[in-house]
Design a protein around this motif. Structure first.
Motif, PDB file in Angstrom:
ATOM      1  N   ASN A   1      20.445 -52.398 -29.250  1.00 20.82           N
ATOM      2  CA  ASN A   1      21.663 -52.058 -28.509  1.00 20.82           C
ATOM      3  C   ASN A   1      22.216 -50.693 -28.902  1.00 20.82           C
ATOM      4  O   ASN A   1      22.952 -50.068 -28.126  1.00 20.82           O
ATOM      5  N   ASP A   2      21.872 -50.237 -30.079  1.00 22.19           N
ATOM      6  CA  ASP A   2      22.345 -48.928 -30.525  1.00 22.19           C
ATOM      7  C   ASP A   2      21.529 -47.791 -29.915  1.00 22.19           C
ATOM      8  O   ASP A   2      22.061 -46.704 -29.667  1.00 22.19           O
ATOM      9  N   ARG A   3      20.238 -48.028 -29.658  1.00 20.82           N
ATOM     10  CA  ARG A   3      19.347 -46.950 -29.241  1.00 20.82           C
ATOM     11  C   ARG A   3      18.976 -46.977 -27.763  1.00 20.82           C
ATOM     12  O   ARG A   3      18.809 -45.932 -27.139  1.00 20.82           O
ATOM     13  N   VAL A   4      18.814 -48.154 -27.199  1.00 18.13           N
ATOM     14  CA  VAL A   4      18.285 -48.263 -25.838  1.00 18.13           C
ATOM     15  C   VAL A   4      19.189 -47.632 -24.787  1.00 18.13           C
ATOM     16  O   VAL A   4      18.691 -46.929 -23.889  1.00 18.13           O
ATOM     17  N   PRO A   5      20.517 -47.846 -24.809  1.00 20.29           N
ATOM     18  CA  PRO A   5      21.339 -47.238 -23.756  1.00 20.29           C
ATOM     19  C   PRO A   5      21.180 -45.728 -23.658  1.00 20.29           C
ATOM     20  O   PRO A   5      21.190 -45.163 -22.561  1.00 20.29           O
ATOM     21  N   HIS A   6      21.048 -45.061 -24.795  1.00 24.10           N
ATOM     22  CA  HIS A   6      20.862 -43.608 -24.785  1.00 24.10           C
ATOM     23  C   HIS A   6      19.532 -43.231 -24.138  1.00 24.10           C
ATOM     24  O   HIS A   6      19.457 -42.254 -23.385  1.00 24.10           O
ATOM     25  N   LEU A   7      18.493 -44.011 -24.399  1.00 23.01           N
ATOM     26  CA  LEU A   7      17.184 -43.708 -23.830  1.00 23.01           C
ATOM     27  C   LEU A   7      17.157 -43.929 -22.323  1.00 23.01           C
ATOM     28  O   LEU A   7      16.693 -43.079 -21.569  1.00 23.01           O
ATOM     29  N   VAL A   8      17.628 -45.078 -21.875  1.00 26.40           N
ATOM     30  CA  VAL A   8      17.524 -45.392 -20.450  1.00 26.40           C
ATOM     31  C   VAL A   8      18.458 -44.538 -19.601  1.00 26.40           C
ATOM     32  O   VAL A   8      18.321 -44.485 -18.371  1.00 26.40           O
ATOM     33  N   ALA A   9      19.407 -43.840 -20.259  1.00 22.44           N
ATOM     34  CA  ALA A   9      20.272 -42.927 -19.520  1.00 22.44           C
ATOM     35  C   ALA A   9      19.571 -41.612 -19.195  1.00 22.44           C
ATOM     36  O   ALA A   9      20.062 -40.834 -18.374  1.00 22.44           O
ATOM     37  N   MET A  10      18.415 -41.372 -19.831  1.00 15.40           N
ATOM     38  CA  MET A  10      17.679 -40.128 -19.593  1.00 15.40           C
ATOM     39  C   MET A  10      16.849 -40.223 -18.320  1.00 15.40           C
ATOM     40  O   MET A  10      16.230 -41.254 -18.046  1.00 15.40           O
ATOM     41  N   ASN A  11      16.821 -39.128 -17.570  1.00 15.76           N
ATOM     42  CA  ASN A  11      15.866 -39.047 -16.471  1.00 15.76           C
ATOM     43  C   ASN A  11      14.531 -38.545 -17.016  1.00 15.76           C
ATOM     44  O   ASN A  11      14.403 -38.285 -18.222  1.00 15.76           O
TER      45      ASN A  11
ATOM     46  N   TYR B   1      13.036 -51.933 -15.113  1.00 16.98           N
ATOM     47  CA  TYR B   1      11.584 -51.818 -14.977  1.00 16.98           C
ATOM     48  C   TYR B   1      11.163 -50.468 -14.395  1.00 16.98           C
ATOM     49  O   TYR B   1      10.217 -49.848 -14.892  1.00 16.98           O
ATOM     50  N   PRO B   2      11.841 -49.929 -13.362  1.00 13.12           N
ATOM     51  CA  PRO B   2      11.453 -48.605 -12.857  1.00 13.12           C
ATOM     52  C   PRO B   2      11.539 -47.521 -13.930  1.00 13.12           C
ATOM     53  O   PRO B   2      10.721 -46.599 -13.947  1.00 13.12           O
ATOM     54  N   TRP B   3      12.546 -47.626 -14.822  1.00 15.58           N
ATOM     55  CA  TRP B   3      12.645 -46.641 -15.908  1.00 15.58           C
ATOM     56  C   TRP B   3      11.437 -46.743 -16.829  1.00 15.58           C
ATOM     57  O   TRP B   3      10.898 -45.717 -17.269  1.00 15.58           O
ATOM     58  N   LEU B   4      11.009 -47.963 -17.149  1.00 13.55           N
ATOM     59  CA  LEU B   4       9.834 -48.134 -18.002  1.00 13.55           C
ATOM     60  C   LEU B   4       8.602 -47.506 -17.359  1.00 13.55           C
ATOM     61  O   LEU B   4       7.823 -46.820 -18.034  1.00 13.55           O
ATOM     62  N   VAL B   5       8.412 -47.718 -16.070  1.00 16.98           N
ATOM     63  CA  VAL B   5       7.263 -47.141 -15.364  1.00 16.98           C
ATOM     64  C   VAL B   5       7.297 -45.625 -15.467  1.00 16.98           C
ATOM     65  O   VAL B   5       6.291 -44.971 -15.780  1.00 16.98           O
ATOM     66  N   ASP B   6       8.480 -45.020 -15.221  1.00 17.59           N
ATOM     67  CA  ASP B   6       8.598 -43.565 -15.276  1.00 17.59           C
ATOM     68  C   ASP B   6       8.398 -43.045 -16.694  1.00 17.59           C
ATOM     69  O   ASP B   6       7.772 -41.997 -16.907  1.00 17.59           O
ATOM     70  N   ALA B   7       8.932 -43.761 -17.706  1.00 14.42           N
ATOM     71  CA  ALA B   7       8.804 -43.317 -19.088  1.00 14.42           C
ATOM     72  C   ALA B   7       7.344 -43.331 -19.538  1.00 14.42           C
ATOM     73  O   ALA B   7       6.873 -42.394 -20.208  1.00 14.42           O
TER      74      ALA B   7
END
Length: 288
Positions: free
Chosen positions: A266-276, A15-21
């Motif tokens: 599952n193919d795309r999300v891990p790459h996105l949430v790894a970004m700051n 959830y914190p990643w979603l807020v920042d994104a």
């Protein structure tokens, strides 16, 4: 009525990643400028395909217009391709034939109804294609601490018979219930994500309930999806018969569709949430 229940396991989105994104996207748009020539991003890049046609940038009542070129290819059977391929090539070469590839365009109009990062962001989208019109109303409540997403819309077909394509739908995701259920297993009173699609003959209801994966150690989500189909109005008895006959095929199609969505997630999300936030901003700026 046909009811399909299926379970998939997907990678989580903190959830914190979603807020920042969301903050990165909002800031990027607010730092941009727009006029009838195009959208100018903070780094100076110009996107000419998105034009402000009415009002001031991101103010309520502002209207943006963009056109999307869509390539359409004629589907031919392999037998036809081998049997008369030379004839088609000759016809196209001398100008007497038609190209197998055709370009169609879609016009998208975006109207800002509300833009307040504390209260809500609400947009209206109108998509006009050669044979289809789509109208959508999308709202995100409390973007700084996103709590609710609501989408409603209608699709109308221009081709006959229109009744095959005319339908309306709505979806609602209670984000403040989704994460507690997904991360802690706390069960809400109703499914945090629900959608309904109404056709003249059929109604489809979709519900999704997240839970922590059985292992819990990997942090993944176990999503329980329920899809229900039933007939509507005077055609309910006819639809009931059709749904009963096609029940096995419907279940197989729904399961396959849900599995495909989960695989793409599952193919795309891990790459996105790894970004700051800096990496996400840079990525967005590199894809105008």
């Amino acid at each position: 009525m046909v009811s399909v229940r299926h379970k998939v396991v997907v990678e989580p989105v903190p959830y914190p990643w979603l807020v920042d994104a969301l903050a990165v996207i909002r800031t990027l748009l607010e730092e941009s400028q727009a006029d009838e020539q195009g959208l100018v991003l903070p780094d100076g890049q110009v996107i000419p395909d998105i034009r402000l046609t009415q009002g001031r940038h991101l103010r309520p009542g502002s209207v943006y217009l963009t056109e999307i070129d869509v390539e359409a290819e004629d589907d031919e059977d392999d037998e036809d391709d081998h049997g008369d391929g030379n004839a088609k090539a000759d016809a196209n070469a001398d100008g007497s034939g038609t190209s197998e590839e055709a370009e169609a365009s879609e016009t998208v109009q975006i109207t800002v109804r509300e833009w307040d990062h504390r209260r809500a962001v609400r947009l209206e989208l109108a998509v006009v294609a050669d044979d289809m019109n789509v109208e959508l109303d999308a709202a995100l409540k409390s973007p700084d601490r996103p709590s609710l997403v609501e989408i409603s819309g209608r699709m109308r077909g221009d081709a006959a018979p229109r009744t095959l394509f005319d339908m309306a739908g709505r979806a609602r995701v209670r984000l403040d219930d989704w994460w507690p259920a997904a991360d802690t297993g706390r069960t809400p009173l109703s499914a945090p994500a629900a959608a309904r699609l109404d056709h003249r003959w059929i109604r489809a209801d979709v519900r999704a309930e997240p839970r922590p994966s059985p292992s819990r150690a990997d942090g993944r989500w176990e999503i329980h999806v329920t899809v229900s189909l039933r007939g509507r109005r005077l055609l309910r008895p006819v639809a009931a018969v059709v749904l009963t006959v096609a029940a096995r095929r419907i279940r197989r199609s729904v399961v396959q569709a849900v599995d495909n969505l989960a695989a793409q997630w599952n193919d795309r999300v891990p790459h996105l949430v790894a970004m700051n936030t800096d990496e996400l901003r840079e990525t967005l700026l590199s894809r105008p």
